[in-house]
Write an enzyme that holds these catalytic residues in place. Structure first.
Site, PDB file in Angstrom:
ATOM      1  N   ARG A 528       0.842  -1.202   0.000  1.00  0.00           N
ATOM      2  CA  ARG A 528       0.000   0.000   0.000  1.00  0.00           C
ATOM      3  C   ARG A 528       0.873   1.246   0.000  1.00  0.00           C
ATOM      4  O   ARG A 528       1.866   1.315   0.730  1.00  0.00           O
ATOM      5  CB  ARG A 528      -0.897  -0.029   1.237  1.00  0.00           C
ATOM      6  CG  ARG A 528      -1.980   1.029   1.267  1.00  0.00           C
ATOM      7  CD  ARG A 528      -2.880   0.771   2.461  1.00  0.00           C
ATOM      8  NE  ARG A 528      -3.922   1.778   2.606  1.00  0.00           N
ATOM      9  CZ  ARG A 528      -4.256   2.355   3.744  1.00  0.00           C
ATOM     10  NH1 ARG A 528      -3.639   2.022   4.863  1.00  0.00           N
ATOM     11  NH2 ARG A 528      -5.226   3.238   3.795  1.00  0.00           N
ATOM     12  N   SER A 592       7.104  -4.307   7.714  1.00  0.00           N
ATOM     13  CA  SER A 592       6.544  -5.092   8.831  1.00  0.00           C
ATOM     14  C   SER A 592       7.282  -6.400   9.081  1.00  0.00           C
ATOM     15  O   SER A 592       6.681  -7.480   9.144  1.00  0.00           O
ATOM     16  CB  SER A 592       5.064  -5.372   8.562  1.00  0.00           C
ATOM     17  OG  SER A 592       4.388  -4.173   8.280  1.00  0.00           O
ATOM     18  N   ASP A 646       5.081  -2.062  11.250  1.00  0.00           N
ATOM     19  CA  ASP A 646       3.639  -1.788  11.178  1.00  0.00           C
ATOM     20  C   ASP A 646       3.034  -1.600  12.565  1.00  0.00           C
ATOM     21  O   ASP A 646       2.081  -0.839  12.748  1.00  0.00           O
ATOM     22  CB  ASP A 646       2.895  -2.887  10.418  1.00  0.00           C
ATOM     23  CG  ASP A 646       3.122  -4.279  10.998  1.00  0.00           C
ATOM     24  OD1 ASP A 646       4.080  -4.457  11.767  1.00  0.00           O
ATOM     25  OD2 ASP A 646       2.357  -5.194  10.664  1.00  0.00           O
TER      26      ASP A 646
END
Length: 926
Positions: A528, A592, A646
């Site tokens: 994203r 992440s 994240d």
């Protein structure tokens, strides 16, 4: 004659005065109803345990029969002077039926009031005689035990006796598990074996018996030797039992209503005399006013008083009237019969050794009527509280419900049932209550519960290791706290499983940030990119535009160069669409995966997780790899100011909305947590002032063997088949990436052992990844879960029965519940660390949460919240869902860093360099 009439009038006045306290006005009954309702509500609360008089005992019976029950079962029924053993054969399908064979055995008084060992040896002797009589001594049948005394249960096959009632006083039983005592007695006899599946109260057995005939039956009432009620309560209202979904039967043990004095104003002197002369003075006061064991004795006390006043038996108290127990409740039923003439009443009294006149018979009949009517009215007031509670639970204006009833008082007394029904109708006018008499007693109900529970009992035994007690969870919490300490230590960090990585994020947003930022978010199969504009006019606002890009599996498993080229290509596409290729915007990179950092804009990948395996990245700086890929393209530039996990991004996102947020939690494809730690505790970074966010990387908890005692064979199989065997063991026990597969492995093994799908296994069920975590979420939905289970299993080629669907739902619940419990225990360790750091008695903090499992699973969040608050009662925790994901958090970290850099306030994100020991030193900024 006139003189006789005057005498009768005087008698009437004194008789009315004696009986007046038994005539309860409607307002008094409404008061009793309301007090009962208050006691019911209080008994369900956690704080009431050990204090409530109405105990509200969970039974772990979570459903009524649905007609699919089948099999051969043994049932025991102990609750009075007689003990019943039954063989129950249940057939399902169109010709469903229940056949019962039973034998009744006496329980002598000396055994009722002897030792516990004598009582249970007697029970086992009776069972042996019945098995011999039926010719089934060699069969190990599933057994349901109707034990009609107050028991506290931790599961359906465990029952700790709270206290004896109904004249029982066997020693060494109270506080003991009656199922264990029965098993021990069976072992002592050593002639047969039985599979004790369920222990239930007679009230619950009655509800289940009637529920087999009428699915609308959700209340059970006993009005006989004793008095009690059970009903199906919404799990969300039962604070002492984990879980919020579905219902569970609650055994109210309402006989103790009033033991706290709340109905003393309606107790008469006769009630007090009966209580003082009982085996348990001061206890079961409501039962002593309403049940068959005591009504005859109340009548006897009244008759003695009236005789003393010269109103009965010519003022002579006979020896027989002085005998406790001479006036049994069955005589009330006989005397109050409308068909019984006064002459016959005199004969009954004469049989009792009472020389009576016709006038005596009239008075005795009236006394019996007043006492039994009060009992029925009080019982009705209590029942009205239950049905009104059921109506409010369902949120309906008008309730239709069935009450299953058993007990000699209800069955044999000529008026009790009528008065009871009228009272309920009067006090609960919005409830249409049907009373269904249990023709087969509670023994059949025990067999039905056993039939329902047998399948789940097998699953529970099968998955016993996944059911973690609070004691185990507290132990896990203590282990994780030790791992945190090791990870923060310079000496132990190199070998620590939980790496406790410094992130160089020193604060959450303070509201003054502004600017235009790019955020990248890489952590799963989707990548994203966001453009985040933070403005600060009248108030701070955040505008976000985002694009999601796919990360193909061949790139996830290919080379690092291909992976970062893909990221750079996606970033270029996004900047093209945003028309900002000519701008060099600050970039925050949410990456992440476990990284070791020595500064905010550097991240050395320690190891891949979540199915990523790109080569050449572990041990490298991911910021440099991305910068290299961007420069190789040459069509745009970017200023990567921060790389964050994240989890840190989630904390920062939520910290923007709530400045008390100091914990970030991810429960999705993977799992992790971060929190704000005191600098003085972080040996890996020099300096003692202020705080720094620590990325725990708790997914690796247990990689050093510290969780081996709670890992199951299924966890080990998951690990062996993963891309990284021996690593991320905690994550493999709790995260969404593995949960569906964990359930699939369990279902396959259960099917192989004939516990599911009649032993059938399909190719689809044997295919790895076919049972996804989203299926677990769908199956656990409270209303449509069983239908979803059938749909999903059918797509896997299985033709499931209703029982199969229930069992699969149960497996899903156990697996997801374990996940929530384990996450609660590790989160609890972090909360305790924060509380100790602050030196406060009670911690008030916010946990920012993100992740598909937390968001999408219908029960997960509630379970996590409930277990966390139970394990860490000294913390007031707010769970704040991250609506914008961790990408916004990366932008916020970048915004804070950008603000600090541009204003030369560098103390928030001080640049650091590592010394030869791998630790970091502050660079001089002055």
């Amino acid at each position: 004659c006139p003189k006789s009439s005057i005498l009768l009038a005087a008698q009437r006045r004194r008789l009315d005065a004696a009986l007046a306290p038994f005539l309860l006005a409607p307002d008094t009954l409404r008061e009793v109803r309301d007090k009962m309702r208050a006691e019911l509500e209080y008994g369900l609360k956690r704080e009431a345990q050990g204090k409530a008089t109405v105990k509200m005992l969970p039974t772990y019976v979570c459903g009524t029969p649905d007609g699919t029950e089948k099999g051969k079962f043994l049932a025991l029924d102990l609750g009075g002077t007689n003990f019943r053993v039954l063989l129950v054969k249940i057939k399902s399908g169109r010709k469903r039926s229940v056949q019962m064979y039973n034998k009744i055995f006496a329980i002598p008084l000396e055994i009722m009031q002897g030792t516990g060992e004598e009582l249970f040896d007697h029970i086992v002797q009776c069972i042996a005689e019945f098995l011999e009589y039926m010719g089934i001594k060699g069969a190990c049948l599933p057994l349901g035990f109707t034990f009609s005394f107050p028991c506290r249960q931790a599961s359906i096959d465990k029952g700790t006796l709270v206290g004896w009632t109904k004249g029982f006083k066997a020693t060494d039983c109270e506080g003991e598990d009656v199922v264990d005592m029965l098993r021990e007695a069976i072992r002592r006899r050593n002639e047969f074996d039985l599979d004790i599946v369920a222990v239930v109260n007679d009230t619950v057995g009655t509800m289940m018996t009637c529920g087999y005939e009428d699915p609308n039956c959700e209340i059970g009432l006993i009005a006989g030797t004793g008095s009690n009620v059970c009903y199906m309560e919404d799990m969300k209202n039962i604070e002492i039992v984990e879980g919020n979904e579905g219902k569970m039967c609650i055994n109210t043990e309402w006989g103790a209503f009033g033991d706290n004095g709340c109905i003393d104003h309606i107790r008469t002197k006769y009630d007090r005399e009966v209580d003082e002369g009982s085996l348990n003075p001061g206890k079961q006061r409501y039962e002593k006013m309403t049940s068959g064991m005591y009504l005859g004795e109340i009548v006897r006390q009244i008759l003695i008083d009236l005789t003393k006043q010269g109103l009965l038996f010519r003022g002579h108290i006979s020896e027989s009237l002085r005998k406790r127990g001479i006036f049994e409740t069955k005589f009330l039923s006989q005397i109050e019969s409308d068909r019984l003439a006064l002459l016959q009443v005199r004969r009954i009294l004469q049989q009792l050794g009472l020389d009576s006149t016709c006038e005596d018979s009239i008075i005795v009949k009236e006394v019996c009527g007043v006492v039994s009517r009060r009992a029925a009215r009080l019982c009705g007031a209590g029942l009205a509280a239950i049905v009104e509670k059921k109506r409010e639970n369902r949120g309906v204006e008008h309730l239709q419900i069935t009450v299953g009833v058993d007990g000699t008082l209800y069955k044999l007394h000529p008026h009790f049932s009528t008065v009871l029904r009228e009272t309920v109708k009067e006090l609960a006018p919005q409830c249409d209550v049907t009373f269904l008499l249990s023709e087969d007693g509670s023994g059949k109900g025990a067999a039905l519960i056993t039939a329902v529970a047998k399948r789940l009992h097998n699953i529970d035994k099968y998955l016993y290791a996944m059911r973690l007690s609070d004691e185990t969870l507290l132990d896990v919490m203590a282990r994780f706290r030790r791992e945190m300490k090791n990870g923060l230590s310079r000496d132990f960090n190199p070998t620590a499983a939980v790496k406790m990585l410094p992130t160089f994020v020193r604060s959450i947003p303070d509201g003054s940030e502004k600017g235009d930022f790019i955020a990248l978010d890489l952590g799963g199969s989707y990548f994203r990119i966001l453009r985040v504009k933070v403005s600060h006019e009248k108030k701070q606002t955040v505008q976000m535009e985002s694009e999601i890009y796919n990360t193909p599996e061949d790139i996830m498993h290919g080379s690092g160069t291909r992976l970062f080229d893909h990221v750079a290509e996606c970033l270029g596409d996004f900047m093209e669409k945003q028309q900002i290729k000519d701008k060099k915007l600050p970039v925050g990179f949410t990456f992440s995966f476990p990284c070791r950092q020595t500064k905010l804009d550097e991240g050395i990948l320690i190891t891949w997780t979540k199915r990523f395996k790109a080569s050449g990245v572990e041990g490298a700086d991911v910021v440099k790899l991305l910068n290299k890929a961007i420069k190789k393209r040459g069509d745009y530039d970017a200023d990567i100011m921060a790389v964050v996990n994240d989890t840190v991004g989630t904390m920062m996102t939520c910290g923007f909305d709530d400045q008390r947020c100091e914990v970030g939690l991810i429960i999705g494809t993977g799992t992790n947590a971060c929190y704000m730690e005191e600098m003085r505790h972080i040996d890996l970074v020099e300096g003692d002032e202020g705080r720094m966010c620590i990325n725990t990387e708790w997914g690796a908890f247990g990689d050093d063997g510290s969780l081996e005692d709670i890992r199951t064979e299924f966890d080990r199989e998951i690990d062996r088949g993963s891309l990284n065997p021996g690593k991320q063991l905690f994550e493999k026990m709790v995260s969404g990436l593995y949960m569906g597969e964990l359930v699939r492995l369990i279902l396959v093994k259960m099917a192989k052992e004939g516990l599911l799908f009649e032993g059938r296994i399909t190719p689809e069920l044997l295919t790895k990844g076919k049972f996804e975590t989203k299926h677990v979420s769908a199956i656990e939905k409270s209303k449509e879960g069983l239908n979803k289970a059938k749909e999903i299993l059918t797509r896997l080629g299985v033709e499931p029965s209703h029982e199969d669907c229930i069992a699969v739902q149960h497996v899903c619940t156990i697996v997801s519940f374990r996940s929530a419990n384990l996450v609660a225990s590790t989160l609890g360790a972090i909360l305790n660390q924060l509380r100790d750091n602050k030196g406060v008695g009670r911690l008030r903090t916010t946990v920012g949460v993100d992740g598909s499992l937390y968001k999408m699973h219908p029960q997960y969040a509630r379970r996590l919240h409930k277990t966390t608050r139970r394990l860490v009662p000294d913390s007031e925790v707010r769970f704040l869902l991250s609506e914008s994901g961790s990408g916004k958090g990366a932008a916020m970290v970048t915004a804070v860093a950008y603000r600090r850099t541009s204003s030369s306030w560098l103390h928030l994100f001080l640049p650091l360099q590592a010394d030869q020991s791998g630790c970091c030193k502050f660079l001089s900024v002055f």
